[in-house]
Scaffold this motif. Structure first.
Motif, PDB file in Angstrom:
ATOM      1  N   THR A 274       0.829  -1.209   0.000  1.00 41.07           N
ATOM      2  CA  THR A 274       0.000   0.000   0.000  1.00 41.07           C
ATOM      3  C   THR A 274       0.862   1.257   0.000  1.00 41.07           C
ATOM      4  N   PHE A 275       1.996   1.186   0.687  1.00 36.13           N
ATOM      5  CA  PHE A 275       2.925   2.324   0.712  1.00 36.13           C
ATOM      6  C   PHE A 275       3.491   2.598  -0.685  1.00 36.13           C
ATOM      7  N   VAL A 276       3.904   1.557  -1.375  1.00 33.62           N
ATOM      8  CA  VAL A 276       4.470   1.716  -2.719  1.00 33.62           C
ATOM      9  C   VAL A 276       3.423   2.270  -3.679  1.00 33.62           C
ATOM     10  N   LEU A 277       2.190   1.767  -3.601  1.00 34.92           N
ATOM     11  CA  LEU A 277       1.129   2.265  -4.473  1.00 34.92           C
ATOM     12  C   LEU A 277       0.825   3.727  -4.181  1.00 34.92           C
ATOM     13  N   ALA A 278       0.820   4.090  -2.901  1.00 37.75           N
ATOM     14  CA  ALA A 278       0.584   5.487  -2.540  1.00 37.75           C
ATOM     15  C   ALA A 278       1.714   6.377  -3.040  1.00 37.75           C
ATOM     16  N   GLU A 279       2.934   5.900  -2.936  1.00 36.44           N
ATOM     17  CA  GLU A 279       4.086   6.654  -3.448  1.00 36.44           C
ATOM     18  C   GLU A 279       3.986   6.812  -4.970  1.00 36.44           C
ATOM     19  N   ALA A 280       3.450   5.786  -5.635  1.00 34.07           N
ATOM     20  CA  ALA A 280       3.360   5.818  -7.092  1.00 34.07           C
ATOM     21  C   ALA A 280       2.266   6.762  -7.573  1.00 34.07           C
ATOM     22  N   ILE A 281       1.184   6.899  -6.775  1.00 34.29           N
ATOM     23  CA  ILE A 281       0.066   7.759  -7.187  1.00 34.29           C
ATOM     24  C   ILE A 281      -0.242   8.744  -6.061  1.00 34.29           C
ATOM     25  N   PRO A 282       0.556   9.793  -5.920  1.00 31.17           N
ATOM     26  CA  PRO A 282       0.362  10.712  -4.792  1.00 31.17           C
ATOM     27  C   PRO A 282      -0.654  11.822  -5.081  1.00 31.17           C
ATOM     28  N   PHE A 283      -1.733  11.486  -5.774  1.00 29.66           N
ATOM     29  CA  PHE A 283      -2.768  12.475  -6.112  1.00 29.66           C
ATOM     30  C   PHE A 283      -4.053  12.049  -5.409  1.00 29.66           C
ATOM     31  N   LEU A 284      -4.371  12.709  -4.322  1.00 28.61           N
ATOM     32  CA  LEU A 284      -5.412  12.247  -3.415  1.00 28.61           C
ATOM     33  C   LEU A 284      -6.779  12.142  -4.093  1.00 28.61           C
ATOM     34  N   GLY A 285      -7.227  13.224  -4.726  1.00 29.24           N
ATOM     35  CA  GLY A 285      -8.552  13.221  -5.338  1.00 29.24           C
ATOM     36  C   GLY A 285      -8.698  12.168  -6.414  1.00 29.24           C
ATOM     37  N   LEU A 286      -7.678  12.022  -7.253  1.00 28.86           N
ATOM     38  CA  LEU A 286      -7.732  11.036  -8.329  1.00 28.86           C
ATOM     39  C   LEU A 286      -7.653   9.619  -7.781  1.00 28.86           C
ATOM     40  N   PHE A 287      -6.881   9.423  -6.720  1.00 28.93           N
ATOM     41  CA  PHE A 287      -6.770   8.103  -6.104  1.00 28.93           C
ATOM     42  C   PHE A 287      -8.125   7.678  -5.528  1.00 28.93           C
ATOM     43  N   ILE A 288      -8.800   8.606  -4.854  1.00 30.28           N
ATOM     44  CA  ILE A 288     -10.112   8.316  -4.291  1.00 30.28           C
ATOM     45  C   ILE A 288     -11.097   7.951  -5.389  1.00 30.28           C
ATOM     46  N   SER A 289     -11.092   8.723  -6.474  1.00 27.66           N
ATOM     47  CA  SER A 289     -11.990   8.449  -7.590  1.00 27.66           C
ATOM     48  C   SER A 289     -11.718   7.086  -8.208  1.00 27.66           C
TER      49      SER A 289
END
Length: 490
Positions: free
Chosen positions: A408-423
């Motif tokens: 989960t840490f690696v995926l979060a590091e890879a996509i650090p765009f909160l709004g787009l990640f939530i969507s």
């Protein structure tokens, strides 16, 4: 948002067999030397209850009282108000702070209308799941109500002969989407926490890259995720709920100050943005796995599904809160609204700074709770693959938990765009759980029990179509927006 009791090992196909209870994680319950200290029933947002094992009653439950989906009768069934509080606690999570960004992607007029429609559809889908479970209970004479995944499996097992072979596959699909949802929540938490804390530290001159902030919070998150017994996480949950309530009140205070005119905001956004709005909204409404355990815990389960019952009243309150926070946030900040409205609060005011610490702390404390359901789904399969002769099962589980946290840490590091990640999380998995599986389940169940009508077929087909379109377009637009964000960043 929002936790399903997926890993209860119960033989629901035989009325004579006693259900096998499963508390906590697989290794802690399968080992003869281990003692399982607590029972948990939870969904994707917060824990519902925590029952010490020594207090589990050995007597049969009283008629008309609820029973958990884990084969345990309820010693202290919940009242109407208590169940309502659990429902609200389970449905209102970090997604509420993203609703302003969601309304921006739909428009100040269209957004609230679609949120209201989605709220009605999601509530109806929860009723469909409860109806399917009720039909199964009456037909199979089950002593214990099944959970979401098991309900899907049983419906297909007892459905038309042509689809009975899909029972195991459908159960695995539900568990897959549950894992994606829960691990997606965990990824969002990394980004959410780090971005909020970064704003506060930046103001005081401690400027660090957001990726470094994620690396710093990795250690405390990892430590909480290694706790294998939810009994010890219960105090964290209580504190997290208090922090979230305080954070929501502070956000509403700021969002309601000096609100610009509605005419200054877009009434309807560009149609290309609507899939992003769908993903954010359905992310917030994903709490369908909560309804079965909550109904089973009530003193009078029938009050859960009545017109003025817990489910309808609770979802009305949840929808209103999302509308209020979302509309006020977008009205206040307009197109500058961020993936979480907390990021828009003034960095120079102490009260605003406090909310950027309070809410992330609450989110950090709930990471392990969101993480648990993915572990409970995945670890038994890993343990079966390793075989029964694992020399150090506890060490093996802790290693698996650590690797999953790192994922989960690696995926979060890879996509650090909160709004787009939530969507993206909402479009990919929450849409399937909240909008696609329940109507399919209703069609299969109604066919089996001779209750299928033309109207229900058309209605369920329309809901499935909405879910599929939202899932496909939302996922596509979210991924495209993430790619564009990386391009503009470079």
């Amino acid at each position: 948002m929002e936790l399903q009791n997926n890993q209860t090992k119960i033989n629901l196909d035989s009325d004579k067999q006693q259900p096998q209870q499963w508390y906590g994680s697989k290794t802690s319950c399968d080992s003869e030397k281990s003692n399982c200290d607590s029972f948990r029933a939870y969904q994707s947002k917060d824990p519902i209850i925590n029952i010490p094992l020594e207090k589990v009653p050995k007597k049969q439950k009283v008629p008309e009282s609820g029973g958990h989906g884990h084969g345990i009768p309820v010693e202290h069934p919940t009242s109407y108000v208590e169940t309502l509080m659990h429902l609200l606690k389970g449905n209102i999570g970090s997604g509420i702070f993203a609703m302003g960004d969601g309304i921006r992607n739909a428009g100040i007029v269209l957004g609230p209308i679609v949120v209201l429609i989605l709220g009605i559809i999601c509530t109806h889908c929860q009723h469909l799941l409860l109806k399917a479970a009720r039909n199964l209970n009456e037909y199979k004479k089950l002593e214990v109500s099944p959970d979401f995944a098991r309900t899907v499996e049983l419906c297909f097992e007892n459905g038309p002969p042509r689809i009975q072979g899909l029972a195991k596959i459908m159960k695995r699909l539900v568990n897959l989407f549950l894992c994606i949802t829960q691990l997606g929540f965990c990824c969002v938490y990394f980004v959410f926490i780090s971005e909020n804390i970064k704003q506060v530290l930046d103001y005081y001159g401690y400027v660090l890259d957001v990726h470094l902030h994620m690396a710093i919070i990795l250690l405390p998150i990892l430590l909480t995720a290694l706790i294998r017994n939810l009994k010890y996480l219960a105090p964290f949950s209580t504190l997290a709920n208090m922090l979230m309530c305080a954070g929501i009140m502070i956000v509403l205070y700021y969002a309601s100050q000096d609100i610009p005119s509605v005419s200054d905001r877009r009434y309807v956004a560009d149609w290309q943005q609507l899939p992003l709005f769908f993903g954010t909204a359905i992310y917030a409404f994903e709490g369908i796995g909560l309804v079965l355990p909550l109904q089973n815990e009530m003193k009078s389960p029938r009050k859960f599904t009545r017109p003025a019952g817990v489910l309808n009243l609770g979802m009305v309150i949840v929808t209103i809160m999302y509308l209020v926070v979302g509309c006020l946030s977008y009205l206040k900040y307009g197109d500058s609204i961020k993936g979480s409205v907390t990021l828009n609060l003034p960095p120079y005011e102490v009260l605003a700074q406090s909310v950027k610490i309070i809410i992330p702390c609450g989110i950090l404390l709930t990471y392990a709770l969101q993480f648990y359901i993915a572990v409970d789904i995945l670890w038994p399969n890993i343990l079966a693959y390793l075989g029964p002769n694992v020399k150090y099962p506890v060490f093996a589980e802790l290693t698996f938990r650590s690797l999953l946290v790192l994922l989960t840490f690696v995926l979060a590091e890879a996509i650090p765009f909160l709004g787009l990640f939530i969507s993206l999380v909402g479009a990919v998995s929450s849409a399937a759980l909240a909008l696609i599986f329940p109507p399919i389940l209703d069609i299969v169940s109604s066919t089996s029990f001779g209750q299928l009508t033309t109207f229900s077929t058309v209605k369920n087909g329309a809901i499935v179509l909405i879910g599929v379109i939202g899932m496909v377009t939302g996922s596509y637009e979210s991924i495209s927006a993430i790619v564009k964000a990386f391009g503009s960043k470079s």
